[in-house]
Scaffold this motif. Sequence first.
Motif, PDB file in Angstrom:
ATOM      1  N   ALA A  25       1.892  -7.692   0.059  1.00  7.84           N
ATOM      2  CA  ALA A  25       0.638  -7.572   0.806  1.00  7.84           C
ATOM      3  C   ALA A  25       0.682  -8.356   2.115  1.00  7.84           C
ATOM      4  CB  ALA A  25      -0.534  -8.041  -0.048  1.00  7.84           C
ATOM      5  N   CYS A  26       1.600  -9.294   2.241  1.00  4.23           N
ATOM      6  CA  CYS A  26       1.734 -10.106   3.458  1.00  4.23           C
ATOM      7  C   CYS A  26       2.764  -9.546   4.433  1.00  4.23           C
ATOM      8  CB  CYS A  26       2.119 -11.533   3.077  1.00  4.23           C
ATOM      9  SG  CYS A  26       0.797 -12.399   2.215  1.00  4.23           S
ATOM     10  N   ILE A  27       3.372  -8.419   4.087  1.00  4.38           N
ATOM     11  CA  ILE A  27       4.382  -7.805   4.946  1.00  4.38           C
ATOM     12  C   ILE A  27       3.740  -6.588   5.610  1.00  4.38           C
ATOM     13  CG2 ILE A  27       6.643  -6.687   5.016  1.00  4.38           C
ATOM     14  CD1 ILE A  27       7.307  -8.325   2.447  1.00  4.38           C
ATOM     15  N   MET A  28       3.523  -6.671   6.908  1.00  4.91           N
ATOM     16  CA  MET A  28       2.895  -5.598   7.655  1.00  4.91           C
ATOM     17  C   MET A  28       3.967  -4.593   8.104  1.00  4.91           C
ATOM     18  SD  MET A  28      -0.340  -6.206   7.761  1.00  4.91           S
ATOM     19  CE  MET A  28      -0.251  -6.822   6.106  1.00  4.91           C
ATOM     20  N   ILE A  29       3.666  -3.320   7.913  1.00  9.85           N
ATOM     21  CA  ILE A  29       4.661  -2.285   8.200  1.00  9.85           C
ATOM     22  C   ILE A  29       4.069  -1.169   9.046  1.00  9.85           C
ATOM     23  CG2 ILE A  29       6.041  -2.726   6.129  1.00  9.85           C
ATOM     24  CD1 ILE A  29       3.798   0.240   6.138  1.00  9.85           C
ATOM     25  N   GLU A  30       4.980  -0.350   9.554  1.00 11.40           N
ATOM     26  CA  GLU A  30       4.619   0.876  10.259  1.00 11.40           C
ATOM     27  C   GLU A  30       5.346   1.996   9.536  1.00 11.40           C
ATOM     28  OE1 GLU A  30       6.372   2.198  14.266  1.00 11.40           O
ATOM     29  OE2 GLU A  30       4.492   1.166  14.744  1.00 11.40           O
ATOM     30  N   LYS A  31       4.606   3.003   9.074  1.00  9.20           N
ATOM     31  CA  LYS A  31       5.223   4.110   8.343  1.00  9.20           C
ATOM     32  C   LYS A  31       6.152   4.888   9.254  1.00  9.20           C
ATOM     33  CE  LYS A  31       1.364   4.824   5.216  1.00  9.20           C
ATOM     34  NZ  LYS A  31       0.300   5.752   4.837  1.00  9.20           N
ATOM     35  N   ALA A  32       7.255   5.351   8.671  1.00  8.63           N
ATOM     36  CA  ALA A  32       8.208   6.171   9.410  1.00  8.63           C
ATOM     37  C   ALA A  32       7.653   7.583   9.564  1.00  8.63           C
ATOM     38  CB  ALA A  32       9.549   6.214   8.686  1.00  8.63           C
ATOM     39  N   GLU A  33       8.028   8.266  10.631  1.00 11.36           N
ATOM     40  CA  GLU A  33       7.629   9.650  10.840  1.00 11.36           C
ATOM     41  C   GLU A  33       8.123  10.502   9.681  1.00 11.36           C
ATOM     42  OE1 GLU A  33       5.855  11.081  13.380  1.00 11.36           O
ATOM     43  OE2 GLU A  33       5.459   9.053  14.087  1.00 11.36           O
ATOM     44  N   GLY A  34       7.263  11.354   9.154  1.00  9.99           N
ATOM     45  CA  GLY A  34       7.655  12.252   8.071  1.00  9.99           C
ATOM     46  C   GLY A  34       7.737  11.572   6.714  1.00  9.99           C
ATOM     47  N   SER A  35       7.335  10.307   6.613  1.00  9.13           N
ATOM     48  CA  SER A  35       7.382   9.584   5.346  1.00  9.13           C
ATOM     49  C   SER A  35       6.271  10.080   4.441  1.00  9.13           C
ATOM     50  CB  SER A  35       7.208   8.082   5.603  1.00  9.13           C
ATOM     51  OG  SER A  35       7.319   7.362   4.413  1.00  9.13           O
ATOM     52  N   ASN A  36       6.452   9.914   3.127  1.00  3.91           N
ATOM     53  CA  ASN A  36       5.411  10.301   2.159  1.00  3.91           C
ATOM     54  C   ASN A  36       4.126   9.572   2.473  1.00  3.91           C
ATOM     55  OD1 ASN A  36       7.297  11.810   0.836  1.00  3.91           O
ATOM     56  ND2 ASN A  36       7.601  10.349  -0.820  1.00  3.91           N
ATOM     57  N   GLU A  37       3.016  10.212   2.251  1.00  6.39           N
ATOM     58  CA  GLU A  37       1.703   9.605   2.498  1.00  6.39           C
ATOM     59  C   GLU A  37       1.199   8.908   1.290  1.00  6.39           C
ATOM     60  OE1 GLU A  37      -0.086   9.498   5.463  1.00  6.39           O
ATOM     61  OE2 GLU A  37       1.680  10.320   6.359  1.00  6.39           O
ATOM     62  N   GLU A  74       0.793  -1.228   0.000  1.00 11.20           N
ATOM     63  CA  GLU A  74       0.000   0.000   0.000  1.00 11.20           C
ATOM     64  C   GLU A  74       0.825   1.277   0.000  1.00 11.20           C
ATOM     65  OE1 GLU A  74      -3.172  -0.117   2.972  1.00 11.20           O
ATOM     66  OE2 GLU A  74      -2.735  -2.253   3.146  1.00 11.20           O
ATOM     67  N   LEU A  75       2.137   1.180   0.160  1.00 13.88           N
ATOM     68  CA  LEU A  75       2.956   2.379   0.292  1.00 13.88           C
ATOM     69  C   LEU A  75       3.272   3.030  -1.045  1.00 13.88           C
ATOM     70  CD1 LEU A  75       5.588   1.372   2.985  1.00 13.88           C
ATOM     71  CD2 LEU A  75       3.549   2.774   3.262  1.00 13.88           C
ATOM     72  N   PRO A  76       3.315   4.362  -1.078  1.00 13.43           N
ATOM     73  CA  PRO A  76       3.691   5.074  -2.299  1.00 13.43           C
ATOM     74  C   PRO A  76       5.213   5.137  -2.460  1.00 13.43           C
ATOM     75  CG  PRO A  76       3.182   6.642  -0.582  1.00 13.43           C
ATOM     76  CD  PRO A  76       2.882   5.271  -0.015  1.00 13.43           C
ATOM     77  N   ILE A  77       5.659   5.492  -3.639  1.00 14.00           N
ATOM     78  CA  ILE A  77       7.084   5.672  -3.913  1.00 14.00           C
ATOM     79  C   ILE A  77       7.643   6.741  -2.971  1.00 14.00           C
ATOM     80  CG2 ILE A  77       8.762   6.455  -5.649  1.00 14.00           C
ATOM     81  CD1 ILE A  77       6.804   5.331  -7.762  1.00 14.00           C
ATOM     82  N   GLY A  78       8.813   6.473  -2.426  1.00 17.94           N
ATOM     83  CA  GLY A  78       9.480   7.408  -1.531  1.00 17.94           C
ATOM     84  C   GLY A  78       9.151   7.216  -0.059  1.00 17.94           C
ATOM     85  N   ALA A  79       8.185   6.370   0.238  1.00 11.51           N
ATOM     86  CA  ALA A  79       7.787   6.145   1.626  1.00 11.51           C
ATOM     87  C   ALA A  79       8.805   5.254   2.333  1.00 11.51           C
ATOM     88  CB  ALA A  79       6.410   5.501   1.690  1.00 11.51           C
TER      89      ALA A  79
END
Length: 93
Positions: free
Chosen positions: A81-93, A19-24
């Motif tokens: 899709a099977c790898i659960m992540i936590e977005k980094a602070e200040g990462s692209n939305e 689900e993450l965008p490029i640069g995240a």
Amino acid sequence: MRKECCCNHCNSAGTSLAELPIGAKATIVGILPKSRGRKKLADVGIVPGTELLIEAHAPFGGLIRVKVMETSMALHKDEAACIMIEKAEGSNE
């Protein structure tokens, strides 16, 4: 649109790598238990606690290029899709 997990068994709350965008940037928090290739992912450093960066998406959406440590690699979206992540602070939305 949320990608169905590759294990076809969960409706996990949380964010998947797919689900993450490029640069995240994100940190891996877990890999779903019934995902194919858990050992393969661990062998290349995709384990809980690892930080990664989304570098690119394939034009037709089948692959995602991620940077893990000092290595760039491509993952299929169903694996991501099977790898659960936590977005980094200040990462692209």
